[in-house]
Design a protein around this motif. Structure first.
Motif, PDB file in Angstrom:
ATOM      1  N   ARG A  76       0.824  -1.206   0.000  1.00  0.00           N
ATOM      2  CA  ARG A  76       0.000   0.000   0.000  1.00  0.00           C
ATOM      3  C   ARG A  76       0.861   1.261   0.000  1.00  0.00           C
ATOM      4  O   ARG A  76       0.599   2.215  -0.736  1.00  0.00           O
ATOM      5  CB  ARG A  76      -0.917   0.005   1.223  1.00  0.00           C
ATOM      6  N   ASN A  77       1.879   1.251   0.842  1.00  0.00           N
ATOM      7  CA  ASN A  77       2.763   2.417   0.910  1.00  0.00           C
ATOM      8  C   ASN A  77       3.480   2.638  -0.416  1.00  0.00           C
ATOM      9  O   ASN A  77       3.624   3.780  -0.882  1.00  0.00           O
ATOM     10  CB  ASN A  77       3.789   2.246   2.032  1.00  0.00           C
ATOM     11  N   ALA A  78       3.937   1.547  -1.024  1.00  0.00           N
ATOM     12  CA  ALA A  78       4.667   1.658  -2.285  1.00  0.00           C
ATOM     13  C   ALA A  78       3.783   2.213  -3.393  1.00  0.00           C
ATOM     14  O   ALA A  78       4.234   3.026  -4.212  1.00  0.00           O
ATOM     15  CB  ALA A  78       5.237   0.303  -2.691  1.00  0.00           C
ATOM     16  N   VAL A  79       2.527   1.786  -3.438  1.00  0.00           N
ATOM     17  CA  VAL A  79       1.612   2.312  -4.460  1.00  0.00           C
ATOM     18  C   VAL A  79       1.461   3.821  -4.292  1.00  0.00           C
ATOM     19  O   VAL A  79       1.550   4.585  -5.266  1.00  0.00           O
ATOM     20  CB  VAL A  79       0.240   1.605  -4.396  1.00  0.00           C
ATOM     21  N   ALA A  80       1.244   4.279  -3.072  1.00  0.00           N
ATOM     22  CA  ALA A  80       1.073   5.707  -2.837  1.00  0.00           C
ATOM     23  C   ALA A  80       2.338   6.487  -3.178  1.00  0.00           C
ATOM     24  O   ALA A  80       2.279   7.549  -3.817  1.00  0.00           O
ATOM     25  CB  ALA A  80       0.676   5.947  -1.380  1.00  0.00           C
ATOM     26  N   GLN A  81       3.496   5.959  -2.773  1.00  0.00           N
ATOM     27  CA  GLN A  81       4.762   6.649  -3.039  1.00  0.00           C
ATOM     28  C   GLN A  81       5.064   6.715  -4.534  1.00  0.00           C
ATOM     29  O   GLN A  81       5.485   7.758  -5.055  1.00  0.00           O
ATOM     30  CB  GLN A  81       5.901   5.939  -2.313  1.00  0.00           C
ATOM     31  N   GLN A  82       4.833   5.602  -5.225  1.00  0.00           N
ATOM     32  CA  GLN A  82       5.142   5.575  -6.655  1.00  0.00           C
ATOM     33  C   GLN A  82       4.124   6.372  -7.459  1.00  0.00           C
ATOM     34  O   GLN A  82       4.464   6.942  -8.503  1.00  0.00           O
ATOM     35  CB  GLN A  82       5.260   4.123  -7.121  1.00  0.00           C
ATOM     36  N   ALA A  83       2.881   6.448  -6.983  1.00  0.00           N
ATOM     37  CA  ALA A  83       1.905   7.316  -7.642  1.00  0.00           C
ATOM     38  C   ALA A  83       2.307   8.782  -7.513  1.00  0.00           C
ATOM     39  O   ALA A  83       2.167   9.568  -8.462  1.00  0.00           O
ATOM     40  CB  ALA A  83       0.520   7.089  -7.042  1.00  0.00           C
ATOM     41  N   LYS A  84       2.805   9.157  -6.352  1.00  0.00           N
ATOM     42  CA  LYS A  84       3.274  10.528  -6.150  1.00  0.00           C
ATOM     43  C   LYS A  84       4.449  10.840  -7.077  1.00  0.00           C
ATOM     44  O   LYS A  84       4.504  11.902  -7.712  1.00  0.00           O
ATOM     45  CB  LYS A  84       3.683  10.738  -4.695  1.00  0.00           C
ATOM     46  N   ALA A  85       5.398   9.910  -7.164  1.00  0.00           N
ATOM     47  CA  ALA A  85       6.549  10.100  -8.050  1.00  0.00           C
ATOM     48  C   ALA A  85       6.106  10.177  -9.508  1.00  0.00           C
ATOM     49  O   ALA A  85       6.658  10.954 -10.296  1.00  0.00           O
ATOM     50  CB  ALA A  85       7.547   8.962  -7.854  1.00  0.00           C
ATOM     51  N   ALA A  86       5.114   9.376  -9.880  1.00  0.00           N
ATOM     52  CA  ALA A  86       4.598   9.412 -11.250  1.00  0.00           C
ATOM     53  C   ALA A  86       3.987  10.772 -11.560  1.00  0.00           C
ATOM     54  O   ALA A  86       4.194  11.340 -12.642  1.00  0.00           O
ATOM     55  CB  ALA A  86       3.559   8.306 -11.440  1.00  0.00           C
ATOM     56  N   ALA A  87       3.234  11.315 -10.604  1.00  0.00           N
ATOM     57  CA  ALA A  87       2.620  12.627 -10.803  1.00  0.00           C
ATOM     58  C   ALA A  87       3.676  13.710 -10.978  1.00  0.00           C
ATOM     59  O   ALA A  87       3.502  14.642 -11.782  1.00  0.00           O
ATOM     60  CB  ALA A  87       1.713  12.955  -9.617  1.00  0.00           C
ATOM     61  N   ARG A 115     -10.140  -2.979  -2.291  1.00  0.00           N
ATOM     62  CA  ARG A 115     -11.064  -1.885  -2.006  1.00  0.00           C
ATOM     63  C   ARG A 115     -10.524  -0.983  -0.888  1.00  0.00           C
ATOM     64  O   ARG A 115     -10.614   0.244  -0.954  1.00  0.00           O
ATOM     65  CB  ARG A 115     -12.442  -2.446  -1.625  1.00  0.00           C
ATOM     66  N   LYS A 116      -9.938  -1.623   0.125  1.00  0.00           N
ATOM     67  CA  LYS A 116      -9.375  -0.857   1.237  1.00  0.00           C
ATOM     68  C   LYS A 116      -8.235   0.048   0.770  1.00  0.00           C
ATOM     69  O   LYS A 116      -8.041   1.139   1.330  1.00  0.00           O
ATOM     70  CB  LYS A 116      -8.886  -1.801   2.330  1.00  0.00           C
ATOM     71  N   LEU A 117      -7.463  -0.393  -0.218  1.00  0.00           N
ATOM     72  CA  LEU A 117      -6.404   0.463  -0.754  1.00  0.00           C
ATOM     73  C   LEU A 117      -6.979   1.799  -1.188  1.00  0.00           C
ATOM     74  O   LEU A 117      -6.451   2.872  -0.846  1.00  0.00           O
ATOM     75  CB  LEU A 117      -5.726  -0.229  -1.943  1.00  0.00           C
ATOM     76  N   PHE A 118      -8.070   1.757  -1.947  1.00  0.00           N
ATOM     77  CA  PHE A 118      -8.674   2.990  -2.454  1.00  0.00           C
ATOM     78  C   PHE A 118      -9.401   3.749  -1.338  1.00  0.00           C
ATOM     79  O   PHE A 118      -9.324   4.981  -1.276  1.00  0.00           O
ATOM     80  CB  PHE A 118      -9.636   2.671  -3.599  1.00  0.00           C
ATOM     81  N   GLN A 119     -10.092   3.024  -0.475  1.00  0.00           N
ATOM     82  CA  GLN A 119     -10.820   3.678   0.613  1.00  0.00           C
ATOM     83  C   GLN A 119      -9.881   4.475   1.502  1.00  0.00           C
ATOM     84  O   GLN A 119     -10.149   5.639   1.844  1.00  0.00           O
ATOM     85  CB  GLN A 119     -11.560   2.634   1.457  1.00  0.00           C
ATOM     86  N   ARG A 120      -8.788   3.854   1.899  1.00  0.00           N
ATOM     87  CA  ARG A 120      -7.878   4.500   2.840  1.00  0.00           C
ATOM     88  C   ARG A 120      -7.133   5.660   2.196  1.00  0.00           C
ATOM     89  O   ARG A 120      -6.874   6.679   2.845  1.00  0.00           O
ATOM     90  CB  ARG A 120      -6.915   3.462   3.421  1.00  0.00           C
ATOM     91  N   GLN A 121      -6.821   5.523   0.908  1.00  0.00           N
ATOM     92  CA  GLN A 121      -6.161   6.636   0.234  1.00  0.00           C
ATOM     93  C   GLN A 121      -7.141   7.781  -0.012  1.00  0.00           C
ATOM     94  O   GLN A 121      -6.738   8.955  -0.013  1.00  0.00           O
ATOM     95  CB  GLN A 121      -5.543   6.168  -1.081  1.00  0.00           C
ATOM     96  N   GLU A 122      -8.405   7.449  -0.198  1.00  0.00           N
ATOM     97  CA  GLU A 122      -9.421   8.485  -0.382  1.00  0.00           C
ATOM     98  C   GLU A 122      -9.489   9.400   0.836  1.00  0.00           C
ATOM     99  O   GLU A 122      -9.678  10.616   0.715  1.00  0.00           O
ATOM    100  CB  GLU A 122     -10.776   7.842  -0.646  1.00  0.00           C
ATOM    101  N   ASP A 123      -9.298   8.826   2.008  1.00  0.00           N
ATOM    102  CA  ASP A 123      -9.300   9.618   3.237  1.00  0.00           C
ATOM    103  C   ASP A 123      -8.121  10.595   3.279  1.00  0.00           C
ATOM    104  O   ASP A 123      -8.145  11.566   4.043  1.00  0.00           O
ATOM    105  CB  ASP A 123      -9.247   8.705   4.464  1.00  0.00           C
ATOM    106  N   LYS A 124      -7.085  10.318   2.453  1.00  0.00           N
ATOM    107  CA  LYS A 124      -5.904  11.185   2.407  1.00  0.00           C
ATOM    108  C   LYS A 124      -5.913  12.090   1.176  1.00  0.00           C
ATOM    109  O   LYS A 124      -4.912  12.722   0.849  1.00  0.00           O
ATOM    110  CB  LYS A 124      -4.633  10.332   2.399  1.00  0.00           C
ATOM    111  N   GLY A 125      -7.047  12.121   0.481  1.00  0.00           N
ATOM    112  CA  GLY A 125      -7.157  12.966  -0.703  1.00  0.00           C
ATOM    113  C   GLY A 125      -7.036  12.228  -2.017  1.00  0.00           C
ATOM    114  O   GLY A 125      -7.063  12.847  -3.080  1.00  0.00           O
ATOM    115  N   GLY A 126      -6.884  10.906  -1.964  1.00  0.00           N
ATOM    116  CA  GLY A 126      -6.789  10.106  -3.191  1.00  0.00           C
ATOM    117  C   GLY A 126      -5.363   9.970  -3.692  1.00  0.00           C
ATOM    118  O   GLY A 126      -4.424  10.578  -3.167  1.00  0.00           O
ATOM    119  N   PHE A 127      -5.192   9.159  -4.712  1.00  0.00           N
ATOM    120  CA  PHE A 127      -3.877   8.966  -5.319  1.00  0.00           C
ATOM    121  C   PHE A 127      -3.544  10.142  -6.238  1.00  0.00           C
ATOM    122  O   PHE A 127      -4.439  10.771  -6.802  1.00  0.00           O
ATOM    123  CB  PHE A 127      -3.831   7.655  -6.110  1.00  0.00           C
TER     124      PHE A 127
END
Length: 256
Positions: A76-87, A115-127
């Motif tokens: 989960r952490n890696a997806v969020a970190q790599q999505a940020k780097a991609a942006a 589903r929890k991956l998206f739910q929890r990231q949504e609480d942080k503003g999304g990917f």
């Protein structure tokens, strides 16, 4: 048709893309076999300013579906970190493999974990970029090998804006017919955001993820051309590097 390839020289991805005449390129933002955190790319400004479109592929060990906390949580952490780097590079998405669980009994919980991956990231503003879930080739308990499982997965994540990446080698190896595949998957997901256009070194339904160049593989090249003609999405080749230029030339000739 927006056509390109995965670039293996991540130090100068735009330079490689320009040599190939690519409209789109795919790259990693970390060593694909590592858990390392992405670092700023030294050519970030050039990459972001380039007219060549960019998509980022996540690292291979990510398994969002896993019931093992020691794998799922860093995933989960890696997806969020790599999505940020991609942006930060101006990418239009981050490709993430569907992952797997250990038994049929765990499939429902694996879908819940997605589903929890998206739910929890949504609480942080999304990917920071859309997450493009890719179908995979093998495994009896894969979340995205067979289309019936993809349908169950999409029931859980589709409302969160998940995107879909269709890999032709993976579909072939996973036992899904390529004839009419674009319509079949869009009937499930409503979208195809990216195509990984690859032939295979192995037989249909082999479960083996071994890519081949278009003229050398076991998939009829005209089936791959038909996918290009049917889809309205960027097309990225992940075929062996020595034949990528020939693969691009063949597609341009066949599809235009």
């Amino acid at each position: 048709m927006r056509l390109g390839a995965h670039v293996r020289t991540d130090s100068d991805p735009i330079g490689v893309g320009e040599k190939l005449g690519a409209d789109v390129i795919q790259m990693f933002v970390v060593d694909p076999q590592s858990w390392e955190k992405p670092k700023p790319h030294p050519l970030a400004a050039e990459i972001k300013a380039s007219p060549i479109e960019l998509v980022v592929h996540s690292s291979y060990q990510i398994n969002v579906a896993s019931l093992n906390n020691r794998l799922r949580m860093p995933s989960r952490n890696a997806v969020a970190q790599q999505a940020k780097a991609a942006a930060e590079l101006g990418a239009f998405g981050l490709v993430v493999h569907g992952g797997h669980v250990r038994s049929d009994d765990e499939m429902v919980e694996g879908i819940t974990n997605w589903r929890k991956l998206f739910q929890r990231q949504e609480d942080k503003g999304g990917f920071d970029v859309p997450i493009l879930i890719e179908n995979t080739a093998g495994g009896n308990h894969a979340m995205a090998r067979h289309f019936d499982n993809i349908a169950r997965l999409w029931d859980a994540v589709g409302d969160y804006g998940a995107g879909f990446c269709l890999d032709t080698c993976h579909a072939w190896a996973g036992g899904e017919e390529l004839l009419g595949i674009v319509g079949r998957i869009k009937a499930i997901t409503g979208r195809i955001d990216l195509v990984h256009l690859n032939s295979s070194r192995d037989a249909f339904d082999s479960g083996a993820d071994r890519h081949a160049n278009l003229a050398d593989g076991t998939i009829d090249p005209q089936l791959l051309v038909a996918v290009c003609q049917a889809v309205d999405a960027p097309i990225v080749l992940e075929t062996p590097a020595d034949g990528v230029a020939d693969d691009l030339a063949y597609l341009r000739e066949q599809v235009g």
